[in-house]
Write a protein that holds these residues in place. Structure first.
Motif, PDB file in Angstrom:
ATOM      1  N   UNK A 125     -30.304  28.292 -14.315  1.00 11.53           N
ATOM      2  CA  UNK A 125     -31.533  28.477 -13.530  1.00 11.53           C
ATOM      3  C   UNK A 125     -32.674  28.996 -14.402  1.00 11.53           C
ATOM      4  N   UNK A 126     -32.354  29.820 -15.391  1.00 13.80           N
ATOM      5  CA  UNK A 126     -33.381  30.319 -16.309  1.00 13.80           C
ATOM      6  C   UNK A 126     -33.918  29.189 -17.178  1.00 13.80           C
ATOM      7  N   UNK A 167     -36.474  28.558  -6.823  1.00  9.90           N
ATOM      8  CA  UNK A 167     -35.591  28.870  -5.704  1.00  9.90           C
ATOM      9  C   UNK A 167     -34.164  29.111  -6.205  1.00  9.90           C
ATOM     10  N   UNK A 168     -33.960  30.207  -6.929  1.00  2.00           N
ATOM     11  CA  UNK A 168     -32.649  30.493  -7.500  1.00  2.00           C
ATOM     12  C   UNK A 168     -31.623  30.859  -6.432  1.00  2.00           C
ATOM     13  N   UNK A 188     -36.839  14.238 -12.921  1.00  2.00           N
ATOM     14  CA  UNK A 188     -35.664  13.539 -12.419  1.00  2.00           C
ATOM     15  C   UNK A 188     -34.370  14.160 -12.940  1.00  2.00           C
ATOM     16  N   UNK A 189     -34.369  14.565 -14.208  1.00  2.00           N
ATOM     17  CA  UNK A 189     -33.186  15.226 -14.773  1.00  2.00           C
ATOM     18  C   UNK A 189     -32.924  16.550 -14.068  1.00  2.00           C
ATOM     19  N   UNK A 190     -33.985  17.303 -13.839  1.00  2.00           N
ATOM     20  CA  UNK A 190     -33.832  18.589 -13.158  1.00  2.00           C
ATOM     21  C   UNK A 190     -33.260  18.383 -11.766  1.00  2.00           C
ATOM     22  N   UNK A 191     -33.777  17.401 -11.050  1.00  2.00           N
ATOM     23  CA  UNK A 191     -33.286  17.125  -9.707  1.00  2.00           C
ATOM     24  C   UNK A 191     -31.818  16.719  -9.745  1.00  2.00           C
ATOM     25  N   UNK A 192     -31.438  15.899 -10.705  1.00  2.00           N
ATOM     26  CA  UNK A 192     -30.045  15.450 -10.812  1.00  2.00           C
ATOM     27  C   UNK A 192     -29.114  16.618 -11.126  1.00  2.00           C
ATOM     28  N   UNK A 193     -29.545  17.534 -11.969  1.00  2.00           N
ATOM     29  CA  UNK A 193     -28.738  18.704 -12.308  1.00  2.00           C
ATOM     30  C   UNK A 193     -28.534  19.580 -11.083  1.00  2.00           C
ATOM     31  N   UNK A 194     -29.608  19.834 -10.368  1.00  2.00           N
ATOM     32  CA  UNK A 194     -29.523  20.671  -9.170  1.00  2.00           C
ATOM     33  C   UNK A 194     -28.645  19.997  -8.113  1.00  2.00           C
ATOM     34  N   UNK A 195     -28.787  18.691  -7.965  1.00  2.00           N
ATOM     35  CA  UNK A 195     -27.945  17.972  -7.004  1.00  2.00           C
ATOM     36  C   UNK A 195     -26.478  18.046  -7.404  1.00  2.00           C
TER      37      UNK A 195
END
Length: 73
Positions: A19-20, A26-27, A59-66
């Motif tokens: 998350x950092x 929104x941690x 898109x990468x960030x979204x995929x990681x969070x998903x």
């Protein structure tokens, strides 16, 4: 940090580092207590991939969070 040992503390460390690094606002959505030890290796794979990269596209960030979302309890 000895990440070869499966422990709630290591999960907490890895999630906090992810998350950092992703500069997530929104941690609370990725509360370390929401992850089971049986998903440890999957979390560690995501952690290692995130730590290797310096920048992330939206898109990468979204995929990681998903992906992390699918690993939650």
């Amino acid at each position: 940090m000895e990440l070869n040992v499966k422990s709630p503390e290591n999960i907490e460390y890895m999630i906090e580092q992810i998350t950092t690094k992703l500069k997530m606002v929104n941690v609370g959505a990725l509360d370390p207590s929401h992850f089971d030890l049986d998903k440890y290796e999957d979390i560690r794979e995501v952690y290692e991939m995130v730590m290797k990269k310096n920048t992330f596209s939206p898109n990468e960030m979204q995929a990681i969070v998903e992906e992390l979302g699918t690993l939650r309890k």
